[in-house]
Design a protein around this motif. Structure first.
Motif, mmCIF file in Angstrom:
data_model
loop_
_atom_site.group_PDB
_atom_site.id
_atom_site.type_symbol
_atom_site.label_atom_id
_atom_site.label_comp_id
_atom_site.label_asym_id
_atom_site.label_seq_id
_atom_site.Cartn_x
_atom_site.Cartn_y
_atom_site.Cartn_z
ATOM 1 N N GLU A 4 -44.472 -22.480 72.258
ATOM 2 C CA GLU A 4 -43.689 -23.673 72.600
ATOM 3 C C GLU A 4 -42.211 -23.572 72.216
ATOM 4 O O GLU A 4 -41.351 -23.928 73.018
ATOM 5 C CB GLU A 4 -44.306 -24.924 71.987
ATOM 6 N N PRO A 5 -41.847 -23.071 71.009
ATOM 7 C CA PRO A 5 -40.419 -22.973 70.689
ATOM 8 C C PRO A 5 -39.655 -22.070 71.666
ATOM 9 O O PRO A 5 -38.530 -22.369 72.038
ATOM 10 C CB PRO A 5 -40.397 -22.386 69.276
ATOM 11 N N LEU A 6 -40.292 -20.992 72.098
ATOM 12 C CA LEU A 6 -39.636 -20.081 73.043
ATOM 13 C C LEU A 6 -39.534 -20.721 74.423
ATOM 14 O O LEU A 6 -38.528 -20.554 75.117
ATOM 15 C CB LEU A 6 -40.395 -18.753 73.105
ATOM 16 N N PHE A 7 -40.549 -21.484 74.826
ATOM 17 C CA PHE A 7 -40.467 -22.184 76.107
ATOM 18 C C PHE A 7 -39.377 -23.253 76.051
ATOM 19 O O PHE A 7 -38.674 -23.493 77.038
ATOM 20 C CB PHE A 7 -41.812 -22.805 76.497
ATOM 21 N N ALA A 8 -39.200 -23.879 74.883
ATOM 22 C CA ALA A 8 -38.126 -24.863 74.718
ATOM 23 C C ALA A 8 -36.758 -24.188 74.882
ATOM 24 O O ALA A 8 -35.850 -24.765 75.484
ATOM 25 C CB ALA A 8 -38.232 -25.546 73.355
ATOM 26 N N LEU A 9 -36.618 -22.976 74.364
ATOM 27 C CA LEU A 9 -35.374 -22.215 74.575
ATOM 28 C C LEU A 9 -35.174 -21.911 76.056
ATOM 29 O O LEU A 9 -34.061 -22.005 76.582
ATOM 30 C CB LEU A 9 -35.393 -20.906 73.783
#
Length: 132
Positions: A4-9
């Protein structure tokens, strides 16, 4: 580790491309197995009063369903399809293609490639012309 954090980026890159007026389109692809849902296509559209919305087209084996959402509403909708059933999200801009992928262990990665499209979407060009 959650992706999720990488998809948010990745989503920040989507928002930045719209702000920079380079956005061409966004596609969710590469399904896990044989699924009814084949692709999701996302494009900006201008609604009444020149307000921008995102057209989300879900392409199934036998039909297409289109819905319209704000940019903010689009994030949780698209995120919910990652890993269920899609393994990749491709952002096409006039400057570069940005690819978010999940591997077999469901670890995310972001890569950049040369642009597929030389021009932003027609709606982005119209917004640029109108100074929106």
């Amino acid at each position: 580790m959650s992706y999720e954090p990488l998809f948010a980026l990745f989503w920040e890159r989507v928002k930045q491309s719209i702000e920079d007026k380079t956005f061409a389109k966004l596609t969710l692809a590469k399904t896990i197995g044989d699924t009814e849902l084949k692709n999701i296509y996302v494009r900006p559209v201008l609604q009444e009063n020149d307000r921008m919305a995102m057209s989300i087209i879900a392409r199934y084996k036998t039909e297409e369903i289109e819905s319209f959402h704000s940019l903010e509403e689009s994030y949780p909708i698209l995120f919910s399809y990652m890993n269920k059933p899609f393994l990749s999200a491709l952002l096409f801009t006039s400057e570069q293609d940005v690819v978010f992928k999940l591997n077999k262990k469901r670890a995310g990665s972001i890569t950049e490639q040369a642009p597929t499209f030389l021009n932003p979407s027609d709606v982005i060009l119209e917004m640029k012309a109108k100074g929106l």
